[in-house]
Design a protein around this motif. Structure first.
Motif, PDB file in Angstrom:
ATOM      1  N   GLU A   1       0.838  -1.204   0.000  1.00  0.00           N
ATOM      2  CA  GLU A   1       0.000   0.000   0.000  1.00  0.00           C
ATOM      3  C   GLU A   1       0.881   1.266   0.000  1.00  0.00           C
ATOM      4  O   GLU A   1       1.819   1.391   0.787  1.00  0.00           O
ATOM      5  N   THR A   2       0.544   2.192  -0.887  1.00  0.00           N
ATOM      6  CA  THR A   2       1.310   3.441  -0.964  1.00  0.00           C
ATOM      7  C   THR A   2       0.483   4.487  -1.700  1.00  0.00           C
ATOM      8  O   THR A   2      -0.573   4.164  -2.253  1.00  0.00           O
ATOM      9  N   SER A   3       0.940   5.720  -1.709  1.00  0.00           N
ATOM     10  CA  SER A   3       0.248   6.755  -2.494  1.00  0.00           C
ATOM     11  C   SER A   3       1.180   7.933  -2.711  1.00  0.00           C
ATOM     12  O   SER A   3       2.182   8.087  -1.999  1.00  0.00           O
ATOM     13  N   PHE A   4       0.851   8.752  -3.721  1.00  0.00           N
ATOM     14  CA  PHE A   4       1.609   9.982  -3.951  1.00  0.00           C
ATOM     15  C   PHE A   4       1.356  10.933  -2.779  1.00  0.00           C
ATOM     16  O   PHE A   4       0.250  10.985  -2.230  1.00  0.00           O
ATOM     17  N   PHE A   5       2.352  11.703  -2.420  1.00  0.00           N
ATOM     18  CA  PHE A   5       2.249  12.734  -1.368  1.00  0.00           C
ATOM     19  C   PHE A   5       1.688  12.179  -0.060  1.00  0.00           C
ATOM     20  O   PHE A   5       0.896  12.828   0.609  1.00  0.00           O
TER      21      PHE A   5
ATOM     22  N   SER B   1      14.736   5.975  -1.328  1.00  0.00           N
ATOM     23  CA  SER B   1      13.423   5.525  -0.873  1.00  0.00           C
ATOM     24  C   SER B   1      13.515   4.010  -0.690  1.00  0.00           C
ATOM     25  O   SER B   1      13.496   3.252  -1.657  1.00  0.00           O
ATOM     26  N   ALA B   2      13.662   3.581   0.567  1.00  0.00           N
ATOM     27  CA  ALA B   2      13.893   2.158   0.875  1.00  0.00           C
ATOM     28  C   ALA B   2      12.549   1.510   1.185  1.00  0.00           C
ATOM     29  O   ALA B   2      11.902   1.865   2.162  1.00  0.00           O
ATOM     30  N   GLY B   3      12.128   0.571   0.336  1.00  0.00           N
ATOM     31  CA  GLY B   3      10.782  -0.007   0.458  1.00  0.00           C
ATOM     32  C   GLY B   3       9.833   0.909  -0.296  1.00  0.00           C
ATOM     33  O   GLY B   3       8.889   1.463   0.242  1.00  0.00           O
ATOM     34  N   CYS B   4      10.130   1.080  -1.608  1.00  0.00           N
ATOM     35  CA  CYS B   4       9.464   2.134  -2.403  1.00  0.00           C
ATOM     36  C   CYS B   4       8.133   1.678  -2.983  1.00  0.00           C
ATOM     37  O   CYS B   4       7.401   2.480  -3.561  1.00  0.00           O
TER      38      CYS B   4
ATOM     39  N   THR C   1       5.327   0.654  -5.408  1.00  0.00           N
ATOM     40  CA  THR C   1       5.098   0.874  -6.847  1.00  0.00           C
ATOM     41  C   THR C   1       5.576   2.248  -7.368  1.00  0.00           C
ATOM     42  O   THR C   1       5.206   2.642  -8.468  1.00  0.00           O
ATOM     43  N   GLY C   2       6.346   2.962  -6.571  1.00  0.00           N
ATOM     44  CA  GLY C   2       7.035   4.150  -7.099  1.00  0.00           C
ATOM     45  C   GLY C   2       6.439   5.496  -6.719  1.00  0.00           C
ATOM     46  O   GLY C   2       7.074   6.534  -6.967  1.00  0.00           O
TER      47      GLY C   2
ATOM     48  N   THR D   1       6.525  -2.090 -11.837  1.00  0.00           N
ATOM     49  CA  THR D   1       5.459  -1.079 -11.944  1.00  0.00           C
ATOM     50  C   THR D   1       6.034   0.324 -11.773  1.00  0.00           C
ATOM     51  O   THR D   1       5.694   1.250 -12.513  1.00  0.00           O
ATOM     52  N   GLY D   2       6.913   0.473 -10.792  1.00  0.00           N
ATOM     53  CA  GLY D   2       7.530   1.783 -10.554  1.00  0.00           C
ATOM     54  C   GLY D   2       8.349   2.223 -11.757  1.00  0.00           C
ATOM     55  O   GLY D   2       8.265   3.370 -12.200  1.00  0.00           O
ATOM     56  N   GLN D   3       9.106   1.293 -12.291  1.00  0.00           N
ATOM     57  CA  GLN D   3       9.951   1.590 -13.448  1.00  0.00           C
ATOM     58  C   GLN D   3       9.098   2.009 -14.644  1.00  0.00           C
ATOM     59  O   GLN D   3       9.446   2.920 -15.395  1.00  0.00           O
ATOM     60  N   GLU D   4       7.961   1.352 -14.797  1.00  0.00           N
ATOM     61  CA  GLU D   4       7.061   1.693 -15.917  1.00  0.00           C
ATOM     62  C   GLU D   4       6.490   3.104 -15.711  1.00  0.00           C
ATOM     63  O   GLU D   4       6.411   3.889 -16.655  1.00  0.00           O
TER      64      GLU D   4
END
Ligand SMILES: C[S@@+](CC[C@H](N)C(=O)[O-])C[C@H]1O[C@@H](n2cnc3c(N)ncnc32)[C@H](O)[C@@H]1O
Length: 303
Positions: free
Chosen positions: A83-87, A120-123, A125-126, A180-183
């Protein structure tokens, strides 16, 4: 005629569970207490079936065998929470941008050192490293607004004006999130926390998705790193490791914080998640707190 139903699920015995828990802990530091045992059992069963093992013990034997290396990475991918999100946690990001980063640009510039390295360690999906990249690029532009260069920059102005170099390393243990992050393309719902000004400047609309612009992408480098290992990226000015340590037990958290200390440049900063803290884990960092945002600065001990 006989009927074929789904095969009954093999029973996971207490000792098999202990063996598998110990292996997972040894491999990636993740600790599954009673509250998360159900989740662990569910994921183990899924992987056991996919790998066509007859029992949990047979699955364990596979994981520790040389042929089981790929299955082990797949199991770990199934166990991570991504789980993650921008900002995410804006107050902390404001502290990062308005205080930590601005001071860093000023101090480095005074020393004629023009490279900044953020990890960013444990990034996942970017979203976190791209957020940091957008904020760092804006911060540098603002720095130049107040400290203009004697010559005009060529147009279009580069995101990171020379002589500066901004490097953002984004790492994870899960290959699938790294891809996914790289894409770097995100759906409308994933973009919910990105305001118009950021969308306009840093994303292209491709169909119904948003693609990170090339110039921003070039600041972020995705790579595999397991935080459990000793060999981690060195010489960082700032480390973000948010919402990762919460899945480790206290002993592993202490080891990780000690490693982060060594991975930071003198006076470097560590940011951990909103629900995480370094309290009781170390005395080598000084807490900084501003408007509900917290950061930890490396303390320098005299030799
Ligand atoms: C909940 S996400 C947090 C993402 C982002 N830092 C944030 O706060 O939005 C946790 C991430 O840590 C990663 N992770 C878990 N254990 C890890 C380990 N031992 N080494 C590297 N990454 C790990 C997981 O794969 C997952 O992507």
């Amino acid at each position: 005629m006989s009927s074929f139903g789904a095969a009954p699920a093999p029973i996971l015995t207490e000792s098999e569970l202990k063996l598998l828990q110990a292996l997972i802990y040894q491999e990636c530091g993740m600790h599954f207490d009673e509250r998360r045992t159900h989740f662990l059992q569910d994921r183990l069963l899924r992987r056991l079936r996919e790998s066509r093992s007859d029992s949990f013990y047979a699955y364990y034997r596979l994981l520790i065998s040389p042929e089981g290396k790929e299955e082990l990475s797949r199991l770990l991918e199934n166990l991570t929470v991504n789980e993650t999100s921008f900002f995410r946690h804006k107050a902390q990001l404001d502290l990062f941008q308005r205080s930590v980063l601005e001071d860093l640009f000023r101090q480095k510039s005074a020393r004629r050192e023009y490279s900044v390295r953020i990890w960013s360690a444990g990034c996942s999906t970017g979203q976190e490293p791209y957020t940091l990249a957008m904020m760092a690029a804006d911060s540098l532009a603002y720095y130049y607004l107040r400290n203009p260069l004697p010559v005009d920059l060529p147009l279009p102005k580069p995101l990171v004006p020379p002589p500066w170099r901004v490097e953002i390393l984004a790492s994870d243990i899960n290959y699938s999130v790294l891809r996914t992050g790289q894409e770097g393309t995100y759906s409308e719902s994933q973009m919910a926390t990105v305001d118009y000004s950021y969308r306009l400047r840093y994303f292209d609309k491709v169909g119904d998705r948003y693609a990170v612009k090339k110039a921003l992408k070039e600041l972020v480098h995705f790579d595999f790193h397991n935080l459990k290992t000793e060999y981690l990226p060195q010489r960082n000015d700032i480390i973000f490791c948010r919402n990762v340590m919460m899945y480790f037990d206290e002993a592993e958290q202490k080891r990780l914080v000690e490693k982060f200390y060594r991975c930071l440049n003198p006076h470097g900063h560590l940011f951990v998640g909103h629900a995480e803290s370094l309290l009781g884990l170390t005395k080598k960092f000084q807490m900084q707190h501003k408007d509900s945002g917290t950061a930890y600065q490396r303390l320098e001990v005299r030799e």
